[in-house]
Design an enzyme around this catalytic site. Structure first.
Site, PDB file in Angstrom:
ATOM      1  N   SER A 137       5.611 -10.091  11.188  1.00 16.11           N
ATOM      2  CA  SER A 137       6.633 -11.129  11.239  1.00 16.11           C
ATOM      3  C   SER A 137       5.980 -12.432  11.667  1.00 16.11           C
ATOM      4  O   SER A 137       5.036 -12.422  12.470  1.00 16.11           O
ATOM      5  CB  SER A 137       7.732 -10.764  12.232  1.00 16.11           C
ATOM      6  OG  SER A 137       8.595 -11.863  12.458  1.00 16.11           O
ATOM      7  N   TYR A 153       9.292  -7.129  20.121  1.00 14.53           N
ATOM      8  CA  TYR A 153       9.089  -7.092  18.673  1.00 14.53           C
ATOM      9  C   TYR A 153       7.759  -7.744  18.297  1.00 14.53           C
ATOM     10  O   TYR A 153       6.978  -7.189  17.506  1.00 14.53           O
ATOM     11  CB  TYR A 153      10.251  -7.823  18.003  1.00 14.53           C
ATOM     12  CG  TYR A 153      10.240  -7.800  16.497  1.00 14.53           C
ATOM     13  CD1 TYR A 153      10.431  -6.620  15.801  1.00 14.53           C
ATOM     14  CD2 TYR A 153      10.077  -8.979  15.762  1.00 14.53           C
ATOM     15  CE1 TYR A 153      10.444  -6.602  14.409  1.00 14.53           C
ATOM     16  CE2 TYR A 153      10.089  -8.974  14.390  1.00 14.53           C
ATOM     17  CZ  TYR A 153      10.269  -7.779  13.707  1.00 14.53           C
ATOM     18  OH  TYR A 153      10.286  -7.770  12.341  1.00 14.53           O
TER      19      TYR A 153
END
Length: 242
Positions: free
Chosen positions: A137, A150
């Site tokens: 990401s 995350y």
């Protein structure tokens, strides 16, 4: 010979768009999904409507035996595995100070252990000339507050990329990671007010959110013949945020 792709997280969002795109590009596709059989069946239908062949296989990506069984199903149905697009993932938001470490364990189980489990089977079983595409990401570089669990898990995915590319020397297998920026999926919109969505959409110089088809196109490039000279890289598909 028809090339075969396994797409984890293939029942929804970015993964589902990748399924449809690879099917349209001529791949036979295995739709890996965690639990929603109805969505997985719909993804199979869309792949078939795009002109490809597809099956759905349920697998917890962090379970070694389940991942191996998914590869077994691909080999049984289509003869082998040429491309793996590992789009399955889990997100949890928390400040470090307030983080429940059991939540961190769950994120790491899916995003880190799951990536290793899928990459391990891919390294053992993909046919020569194949491509493994994992997913990170762009928040790894953006470092937004509350994204530490995350972001840390996706940093581990990026660290794996070049190491595995080098370990597969001699087999003509590429290993790359796609790192999307803010992308217009149901998961992205969940819990965000319009002001937050507008702010994120305004960040890239292209002044819009990414779409699942944008990410699927980047994945298809890495999976196809035009991406064969790209190896060990992290492709930040984010419209120019960083």
């Amino acid at each position: 010979m028809t090339r075969t792709a396994i797409v984890t997280g293939g029942s929804r969002g970015i993964g589902r768009e990748i399924v449809t795109r690879l099917a349209a590009d001529g791949f036979a596709v295995v739709v890996g999904y965690a639990g929603n059989e109805e969505l997985a069946a719909a993804a199979v239908r869309e792949a078939e409507e795009s002109g490809g062949r597809a099956i759905a296989v349920q697998a917890d990506v962090a379970e070694e035996q389940a991942v191996a069984a998914m590869f077994d199903a691909a080999e049984s149905a289509f003869g082998g595995v040429d491309v793996v697009a590992h789009a399955a993932g889990k997100m949890a938001l928390s400040t470090v100070a307030d983080l429940d470490l059991s939540v961190l364990d769950a994120v790491y189980r899916t995003n880190v252990r799951g990536t290793f489990a899928v990459a391990q089977q891919a390294a053992r079983r993909m046919r020569d000339g194949g491509a493994l595409i994992t997913f990170s990401s762009s928040v790894v570089g953006l470092a937004f507050p509350t994204y530490a669990p995350y972001t840390a898990s996706k940093g581990a995915v990026e660290a794996l990329t070049m190491v595995l590319a080098r370990e597969l020397r001699g087999r003509d297998i590429t290993v790359n990671t796609v790192a999307p920026g803010p992308t217009a999926t149901d998961l992205f919109f969940e819990g965000k007010d319009q002001a937050t969505v507008d702010r994120l959409a305004a960040q890239p110089p292209l002044e819009r959110l990414g779409t699942p088809s944008d990410i699927a196109a980047a994945t298809a490039f890495l999976a196809g013949p035009d991406g064969r000279w790209v190896n060990g890289q992290v492709l930040r598909a984010n419209g120019g945020i960083i």
